[in-house]
Design a protein around this motif. Structure first.
Motif, mmCIF file in Angstrom:
data_model
loop_
_atom_site.group_PDB
_atom_site.id
_atom_site.type_symbol
_atom_site.label_atom_id
_atom_site.label_comp_id
_atom_site.label_asym_id
_atom_site.label_seq_id
_atom_site.Cartn_x
_atom_site.Cartn_y
_atom_site.Cartn_z
ATOM 1 N N MET A 125 42.033 24.724 6.026
ATOM 2 C CA MET A 125 40.699 24.135 6.115
ATOM 3 C C MET A 125 40.714 22.867 6.961
ATOM 4 O O MET A 125 39.806 22.622 7.765
ATOM 5 N N LEU A 126 41.750 22.046 6.781
ATOM 6 C CA LEU A 126 41.872 20.808 7.549
ATOM 7 C C LEU A 126 41.961 21.109 9.042
ATOM 8 O O LEU A 126 41.236 20.523 9.857
ATOM 9 N N TRP A 127 42.839 22.036 9.412
ATOM 10 C CA TRP A 127 43.007 22.353 10.830
ATOM 11 C C TRP A 127 41.747 23.005 11.395
ATOM 12 O O TRP A 127 41.341 22.717 12.532
ATOM 13 N N ALA A 128 41.107 23.856 10.623
ATOM 14 C CA ALA A 128 39.891 24.513 11.101
ATOM 15 C C ALA A 128 38.797 23.493 11.380
ATOM 16 O O ALA A 128 38.096 23.571 12.396
ATOM 17 N N ASP A 129 38.650 22.509 10.497
ATOM 18 C CA ASP A 129 37.615 21.500 10.701
ATOM 19 C C ASP A 129 37.934 20.637 11.919
ATOM 20 O O ASP A 129 37.051 20.343 12.738
ATOM 21 N N MET A 130 39.181 20.241 12.065
ATOM 22 C CA MET A 130 39.563 19.396 13.201
ATOM 23 C C MET A 130 39.371 20.121 14.528
ATOM 24 O O MET A 130 38.967 19.521 15.528
ATOM 25 N N SER A 131 39.658 21.409 14.537
ATOM 26 C CA SER A 131 39.617 22.168 15.789
ATOM 27 C C SER A 131 38.292 22.887 16.007
ATOM 28 O O SER A 131 38.131 23.617 16.989
ATOM 29 N N GLY A 132 37.342 22.698 15.082
ATOM 30 C CA GLY A 132 36.023 23.285 15.256
ATOM 31 C C GLY A 132 35.976 24.788 15.082
ATOM 32 O O GLY A 132 35.159 25.466 15.713
ATOM 33 N N GLN A 133 36.825 25.314 14.221
ATOM 34 C CA GLN A 133 36.855 26.756 13.990
ATOM 35 C C GLN A 133 36.242 27.088 12.630
ATOM 36 O O GLN A 133 36.410 26.346 11.667
ATOM 37 N N ALA A 134 35.560 28.211 12.567
ATOM 38 C CA ALA A 134 34.979 28.676 11.311
ATOM 39 C C ALA A 134 35.973 29.593 10.606
ATOM 40 O O ALA A 134 36.552 30.497 11.222
ATOM 41 N N LEU A 135 36.176 29.352 9.335
ATOM 42 C CA LEU A 135 37.079 30.191 8.554
ATOM 43 C C LEU A 135 36.319 31.379 7.974
ATOM 44 O O LEU A 135 35.155 31.249 7.578
ATOM 45 N N PRO A 136 36.963 32.529 7.870
ATOM 46 C CA PRO A 136 36.316 33.658 7.190
ATOM 47 C C PRO A 136 36.249 33.395 5.691
ATOM 48 O O PRO A 136 36.927 32.510 5.164
ATOM 49 N N GLU A 137 35.435 34.151 5.019
ATOM 50 C CA GLU A 137 35.328 33.972 3.573
ATOM 51 C C GLU A 137 36.605 34.405 2.866
ATOM 52 O O GLU A 137 37.088 33.727 1.956
ATOM 53 N N GLN A 138 37.174 35.526 3.292
ATOM 54 C CA GLN A 138 38.338 36.094 2.629
ATOM 55 C C GLN A 138 39.640 35.642 3.294
ATOM 56 O O GLN A 138 39.694 35.443 4.511
ATOM 57 N N LEU A 139 40.664 35.479 2.490
ATOM 58 C CA LEU A 139 41.995 35.232 3.030
ATOM 59 C C LEU A 139 42.502 36.503 3.716
ATOM 60 O O LEU A 139 42.135 37.615 3.315
#
Length: 488
Positions: free
Chosen positions: A169-183
């Motif tokens: 989550m930290l890396w996704a927020d810093m890099s502007g990426q959206a995470l999927p709902e499921q792992l």
């Protein structure tokens, strides 16, 4: 300590100011100790109270030493703190601190041992709070530091269910990426069996820590599900304790004008408009006066509307509250927009603000008292020793209706420009006492915690001639009975 080395490198290679935010459940004692007397580094640690958790430090009174006094900030949280309380105190403390300190770069440590499933600590956060930490640091970096932000990992001892998700989550927020709902299915298939092998031991460790996890299975989504966590039965008292701690820190470390802009949501002034209160019957209020100095003529104006303040600019020496003139100017615009504040300015014919007085409703610490207003004053370092402070204060307080109010000013030595003035705290204290005495203020002995922290601090009060005696007595009882800070 990699973080301390990184901060030291920034200090050695530049003149930058560094804000370090430690979100780990344990107190950030190492970085704090390394820069305890360094005014170019502010360390902020939000952690579980050291009463029950290693290393046992991180009290609110660990404020720094020498020139670093006021740049060490600790918010010890009650055990079993949940998301709502954590996010509330984080949001009321961090933004005003950052505005006041005006850092050039933010370094944050994102330990995820604050999570409810962590076996070593006693906090009850979910990924909602941890995402809020990341977004808060990210937003502050872009608002105040032109996006300069270094984020690092930290503690986290549920290595299968928590650490991988949180740092993704930290890396996704810093890099502007959206995470999927499921792992990812492949990831779950690989690590679920590994967790099953240690599941019994992890559940036992949580129970030993007093944490009975409602959900004892392997997550399949990035974000936690609310029904996986049982509610804390002491939620209200825990939230109240955390709120009081945050309010105490704001009162000690955040200048009054900035506290007004970043007000705590729980506290609302009973007044609808300070302007109307001071001008009964709709009398026209805005006044101006020319004050002659040997440099040039200065225009004094009271009850300045935001439209006027927006057209002006802050003099380069006006930076006591928000550290940078441009941020000081925005702060004054925000104050002018508040119905519970009265703003008086001194400015040049070219539109440079060289002095300001704010009259604001007494905030959280004075809750329950009536007709209590705080007065603050600042004069640009480029325009001192010209008599502006005394004239501006007199002009701001000349309204007759102020005799219905109790006015106070708090002199806190860690906010004083001792270096710029070239004087000692004792002489600065004498100077502001004499300044306010010219307008009828007297020094009052008090056990108010902030005043009690330093011998140089001072409480100055003017009780209006028409203040009801009952109201005055309640105020006097409050300032003589406030509990001293003995640590948390």
């Amino acid at each position: 300590n990699d973080i301390a080395v990184a901060i030291a490198h920034v200090l050695r290679c530049s003149e930058a100011k560094v804000l370090y935010i430690d979100f780990d459940a344990h107190h950030g004692d190492g970085v704090q100790r390394a820069f305890y007397d360094e005014p170019r580094v502010m360390t902020v640690s939000l952690h579980e109270t050291g009463r029950y958790l290693f290393p046992g430090t991180g009290d609110v009174l660990e404020l720094g030493n020498g020139l670093g006094r006021g740049y060490s900030v600790n918010l010890p949280l009650a055990p079993f703190t949940e998301d709502d309380s954590y996010i509330e105190v984080m949001n009321v403390l961090l933004p005003p601190l950052v505005m006041s300190f005006a850092p050039d770069v933010i370094i944050s440590q994102h330990g995820c041992d604050t999570h409810a499933w962590d076996p070593l600590t006693h906090l009850e956060l979910t990924t909602r709070s941890i995402q809020a930490q990341v977004r808060c640091a990210h937003q502050l970096a872009h608002t105040y530091c032109h996006g300069r932000w270094v984020a690092l990992g930290g503690g986290g001892y549920d290595q299968f269910r928590v650490v991988p998700r949180v740092w993704s989550m930290l890396w996704a927020d810093m890099s502007g990426q959206a995470l999927p709902e499921q792992l990812p299915e492949q990831w779950v298939e690989r690590w679920h069996p590994a967790w099953e092998a240690v599941k019994e031991q992890e559940v036992l460790e949580q129970e030993l820590a007093g944490k009975t996890s409602f959900f004892a299975d392997f997550p399949t989504t990035f974000e936690d599900q609310a029904d996986h966590f049982s509610p804390q039965p002491r939620r209200w008292s825990i939230s109240l304790e955390n709120r009081r701690t945050a309010a105490m820190l704001r009162q000690i470390l955040v200048p009054s004008p900035i506290r007004k802009v970043f007000s705590m949501a729980q506290r609302q002034s009973p007044l609808t408009d300070l302007y109307d209160l001071l001008h009964p019957g709709g009398a026209h209020a805005e006044q101006s006066e020319v004050f002659e100095t040997h440099k040039e003529s200065i225009l004094l104006r009271n009850f300045c509307p935001p439209s006027l303040v927006e057209r002006l600019s802050a003099d380069s020496g006006l930076h006591a509250f928000a550290r940078l003139p441009e941020r000081e100017h925005q702060l004054l615009v925000d104050i002018a927009r508040s119905p519970d504040c009265a703003l008086t300015l001194a400015h040049t014919s070219a539109g440079a603000i060289v002095g300001e007085v704010t009259l604001t409703f007494g905030d959280d610490w004075w809750e329950g008292l009536e007709d209590i207003y705080e007065v603050t004053i600042e004069v640009s370092s480029n325009w001192r020793k010209l008599g502006i402070a005394r004239k501006l204060l007199a002009f701001a307080l000349e309204l007759e209706t102020l005799d219905d109010m109790i006015l106070f000013a708090m002199g806190l030595s860690w906010h004083w420009d001792l270096e710029g003035m070239g004087i000692t705290p004792r002489h600065y204290r004498k100077m502001i006492t004499q300044l306010f005495a010219s307008q009828g203020f007297s020094e009052y002995e008090t056990t108010e915690p902030n005043i009690s922290l330093e011998p140089a601090n001072v409480l100055l009060v003017r009780i209006g001639k028409r203040v009801d005696q009952y109201v005055a007595n309640r105020f006097l009882r409050r300032i003589s009975s406030s509990p001293r800070l003995t640590g948390l």
